[in-house]
Design a protein around this motif. Structure first.
Motif, PDB file in Angstrom:
ATOM      1  N   ASP A   1       3.351  12.122  -1.789  1.00  0.00           N
ATOM      2  CA  ASP A   1       2.385  11.075  -1.460  1.00  0.00           C
ATOM      3  C   ASP A   1       1.276  11.175  -2.508  1.00  0.00           C
ATOM      4  OD1 ASP A   1       0.500   9.399  -0.445  1.00  0.00           O
ATOM      5  OD2 ASP A   1       0.235  10.433   1.477  1.00  0.00           O
TER       6      ASP A   1
ATOM      7  N   TRP B   1      -3.190  14.126   6.347  1.00  0.00           N
ATOM      8  CA  TRP B   1      -3.747  12.798   6.640  1.00  0.00           C
ATOM      9  C   TRP B   1      -3.246  12.394   8.037  1.00  0.00           C
ATOM     10  CZ3 TRP B   1      -1.210   7.632   5.264  1.00  0.00           C
ATOM     11  CH2 TRP B   1      -2.102   6.568   5.429  1.00  0.00           C
TER      12      TRP B   1
ATOM     13  N   ALA C   1      -1.799   9.282  -3.666  1.00  0.00           N
ATOM     14  CA  ALA C   1      -2.709   8.181  -3.326  1.00  0.00           C
ATOM     15  C   ALA C   1      -4.038   8.286  -4.074  1.00  0.00           C
ATOM     16  CB  ALA C   1      -2.965   8.161  -1.811  1.00  0.00           C
ATOM     17  N   TYR C   2      -4.203   9.359  -4.871  1.00  0.00           N
ATOM     18  CA  TYR C   2      -5.510   9.571  -5.516  1.00  0.00           C
ATOM     19  C   TYR C   2      -5.369   9.974  -6.981  1.00  0.00           C
ATOM     20  CZ  TYR C   2      -7.070   9.427  -0.703  1.00  0.00           C
ATOM     21  OH  TYR C   2      -7.318   9.011   0.584  1.00  0.00           O
TER      22      TYR C   2
ATOM     23  N   SER D   1       0.009   4.908  -4.168  1.00  0.00           N
ATOM     24  CA  SER D   1      -0.997   3.900  -3.808  1.00  0.00           C
ATOM     25  C   SER D   1      -1.907   3.631  -4.989  1.00  0.00           C
ATOM     26  CB  SER D   1      -1.845   4.398  -2.633  1.00  0.00           C
ATOM     27  OG  SER D   1      -2.919   3.489  -2.402  1.00  0.00           O
TER      28      SER D   1
ATOM     29  N   ARG E   1      -3.669  -3.913  -0.642  1.00  0.00           N
ATOM     30  CA  ARG E   1      -2.464  -3.225  -0.167  1.00  0.00           C
ATOM     31  C   ARG E   1      -1.425  -3.107  -1.292  1.00  0.00           C
ATOM     32  NH1 ARG E   1      -3.829  -0.611   1.856  1.00  0.00           N
ATOM     33  NH2 ARG E   1      -2.246  -0.037   3.354  1.00  0.00           N
TER      34      ARG E   1
ATOM     35  N   ASP F   1      -4.540   1.806  -4.281  1.00  0.00           N
ATOM     36  CA  ASP F   1      -5.689   1.286  -3.542  1.00  0.00           C
ATOM     37  C   ASP F   1      -6.975   2.055  -3.818  1.00  0.00           C
ATOM     38  OD1 ASP F   1      -4.334  -0.869  -2.568  1.00  0.00           O
ATOM     39  OD2 ASP F   1      -3.393   0.295  -0.980  1.00  0.00           O
ATOM     40  N   LYS F   2      -6.870   3.312  -4.212  1.00  0.00           N
ATOM     41  CA  LYS F   2      -8.086   4.079  -4.539  1.00  0.00           C
ATOM     42  C   LYS F   2      -8.341   4.049  -6.046  1.00  0.00           C
ATOM     43  CE  LYS F   2      -7.441   5.410  -0.313  1.00  0.00           C
ATOM     44  NZ  LYS F   2      -8.147   5.761   0.843  1.00  0.00           N
TER      45      LYS F   2
ATOM     46  N   ASN G   1      -5.604  15.271   1.184  1.00  0.00           N
ATOM     47  CA  ASN G   1      -6.446  14.665   2.218  1.00  0.00           C
ATOM     48  C   ASN G   1      -6.012  15.236   3.562  1.00  0.00           C
ATOM     49  OD1 ASN G   1      -7.805  13.046   4.009  1.00  0.00           O
ATOM     50  ND2 ASN G   1      -6.756  11.144   3.460  1.00  0.00           N
TER      51      ASN G   1
ATOM     52  N   GLY H   1       0.811  -1.225   0.000  1.00  0.00           N
ATOM     53  CA  GLY H   1       0.000   0.000   0.000  1.00  0.00           C
ATOM     54  C   GLY H   1       0.839   1.267   0.000  1.00  0.00           C
ATOM     55  N   GLY H   2       0.119   2.388  -0.045  1.00  0.00           N
ATOM     56  CA  GLY H   2       0.779   3.679   0.058  1.00  0.00           C
ATOM     57  C   GLY H   2       1.369   3.861   1.442  1.00  0.00           C
ATOM     58  N   THR H   3       0.743   3.253   2.435  1.00  0.00           N
ATOM     59  CA  THR H   3       1.249   3.363   3.803  1.00  0.00           C
ATOM     60  C   THR H   3       2.630   2.731   3.902  1.00  0.00           C
ATOM     61  OG1 THR H   3      -1.028   3.210   4.593  1.00  0.00           O
ATOM     62  CG2 THR H   3       0.706   2.855   6.224  1.00  0.00           C
TER      63      THR H   3
HETATM   64  C1  LIG Z   1      -3.102  10.884   1.755  1.00  0.00           C
HETATM   65  C2  LIG Z   1      -2.995   9.405   1.848  1.00  0.00           C
HETATM   66  N1  LIG Z   1      -1.804   8.832   1.692  1.00  0.00           N
HETATM   67  C3  LIG Z   1      -1.645   7.510   1.769  1.00  0.00           C
HETATM   68  C4  LIG Z   1      -2.713   6.685   2.030  1.00  0.00           C
HETATM   69  C5  LIG Z   1      -2.447   5.213   2.178  1.00  0.00           C
HETATM   70  O1  LIG Z   1      -3.014   4.410   1.238  1.00  0.00           O
HETATM   71  P1  LIG Z   1      -3.022   2.838   1.365  1.00  0.00           P
HETATM   72  O2  LIG Z   1      -4.416   2.464   1.734  1.00  0.00           O
HETATM   73  O3  LIG Z   1      -2.630   2.379   0.006  1.00  0.00           O
HETATM   74  O4  LIG Z   1      -2.040   2.442   2.394  1.00  0.00           O
HETATM   75  C6  LIG Z   1      -3.977   7.223   2.199  1.00  0.00           C
HETATM   76  C7  LIG Z   1      -5.116   6.357   2.494  1.00  0.00           C
HETATM   77  O5  LIG Z   1      -6.150   6.738   2.921  1.00  0.00           O
HETATM   78  C8  LIG Z   1      -4.127   8.632   2.104  1.00  0.00           C
HETATM   79  O6  LIG Z   1      -5.297   9.216   2.263  1.00  0.00           O
END
Ligand SMILES: Cc1ncc(COP(=O)(O)O)c(C=O)c1O
Length: 400
Positions: free
Chosen positions: A215, A134, A217-218, A247, A258, A249-250, A187, A106-108
């Motif tokens: 970052d 975030w 993620a979108y 990421s 992930r 994931d979205k 975010n 994932g992005g995390t």
């Molecule tokens: C700004 C931001 N960065 C990173 C992430 C992490 O994404 P992932 O769910 O792929 O770990 C999110 C997820 O909500 C996010 O909002």
């Protein structure tokens, strides 16, 4: 402690993560009309988060053709890393010898790896982060031992961006400090920098020799896939070095799979392989090898022109749906008109904490503690209810 004394008994109460606490409170609420506008997932008009058709098609191919389940290796699915890079960075930068990358959970996972890299390989061990952000950003960097420096960014109540304040703070930053930036669809603030604003940020980052960590993620959920990559590409071109935490994931709707990646631009081709090893080592110690499924699905989509076209169409449909919902949300009350200039899945309502709590208590409407609302979780049916619940709290504000 004796051999028989119980373990974990001296724990003090720890603050729970706000969003996880919100999810639990929502689940525990048994009112039938409760509305989850907290967690950041896309929903269609029936309120469900469907698996994208391109993803389903790729999954069928994967199941039919995958020859083995042996470990991928610490870099993950390298075909995925290679093909995906062109989406945020553009085809020409993918051929740059200074670019290295690896798959992450994932992005995390990508952000945590970026934080570990900063902690282990920079002397200042400090990252600049705008407020608000975030809520997981600060814990991720702290957990890696990186100090946080906050810079001004956005005031939700007056709905104003403080770019001058941000640049002035960054003018005091030292070489080697990191600068965390949301690539698009901020975010929670929904802010997207204009090309001119990105120029100013890239200029200060390059002049002061900061390490931008983007970052992203979108991508594709703001102004479109290309426009959402503007800042990322500019920073890549302007700065000696930069990191991109990505990421899928979205924008591929893969959430639980992930699926992420971390890319780095090394200062020169000679240091790229050393930087790669410096990235692999903390990854090896944290998760050893990443999970396969989501990355394999993305790779299969990107290997096929037809599936790529289908994915792009579906993503564009999602983006337009969220835009339409934002428009209707902004039309609910003159005090919400400013939400029209924000982008992405989130809107920050200009309301105080009391209002957030009252929405939860009196109406079963769940938004994040800081007033962040997941626009992508709204439906046409929910709109009038939200408008009525918010009206008393927004006051008699006239548009203008
Ligand atoms: C700004 C931001 N960065 C990173 C992430 C992490 O994404 P992932 O769910 O792929 O770990 C999110 C997820 O909500 C996010 O909002």
């Amino acid at each position: 402690m004796t051999a028989t004394s119980p373990l974990f008994t001296g724990l003090t109460d720890q603050a729970a993560d706000g969003l996880l606490a919100l999810m639990l409170a929502y689940r525990a609420d048994d009112r039938p009309g409760k509305l989850d506008l907290g967690i950041g997932v896309y929903r269609d008009d029936s309120g469900t988060t469907p698996v994208m058709a391109a993803v389903k098609a790729a999954e069928r191919i994967l199941v039919d053709t995958q020859p083995t389940k042996v470990y991928l290796g610490v870099d993950g699915d390298t075909g995925y890393v290679q093909r995906l890079a062109a989406i945020p960075l553009g085809a020409e930068r993918v051929r740059d010898e200074r670019l290295i990358g690896m798959q992450t959970p994932g992005g995390t996972g990508a952000l945590r790896l970026a934080a570990e890299l900063v902690a282990a390989n920079t002397a200042p061990r400090r990252v600049w982060i705008g407020t608000p952000t975030w809520p997981n950003h600060v814990p991720i960097f702290r957990a890696a031992g990186v100090a946080i420096a906050e810079h001004p960014f956005y005031d939700p109540l007056s709905q104003s961006l403080d770019l001058d304040g941000m640049i002035a703070a960054l003018e005091t930053a030292s070489a080697g400090e990191a600068l965390l930036l949301h690539g698009c669809c901020h975010n929670p603030a929904g802010i997207d920098f204009t090309p001119d604003q990105w120029e100013r940020i890239a200029d200060v980052a390059a002049r002061r020799r900061l390490i931008p960590i983007v970052d992203l993620a979108y991508q594709g959920l703001g102004r479109g896939l290309e426009a959402d990559a503007y800042g990322t590409r500019l920073l890549f071109d302007r700065c000696e070095t930069m990191l991109l935490a990505y990421s899928c994931d979205k924008n591929f709707g893969l959430y639980r799979e992930r699926t992420g990646a971390l890319w780095a631009k090394a200062p020169d081709a000679a240091s790229a392989s050393r930087l790669h090893v410096a990235m692999r080592n903390p990854a090896r110690a944290a998760w050893s090898m990443p999970p396969d499924h989501g990355a394999a699905v993305v790779r299969i989509i990107l290997e096929s022109e037809e599936l790529t076209r289908q994915w792009r169409d579906e993503l564009e449909h999602m983006r337009r749906r969220v835009l339409g919902l934002r428009e209707r949300l902004a039309g609910l009350h003159p005090a919400l008109a400013g939400l029209r200039s924000q982008t992405g899945m989130f809107a920050m309502l200009p309301v105080a904490h009391d209002t957030v709590m009252a929405l939860r208590r009196d109406h079963g409407i769940y938004i994040a503690d800081d007033g962040r609302l997941n626009v992508a979780g709204l439906t046409d049916a929910a709109m009038p209810r939200l408008g009525a619940a918010l009206a008393p709290w927004l006051g008699d504000v006239r548009a203008g």
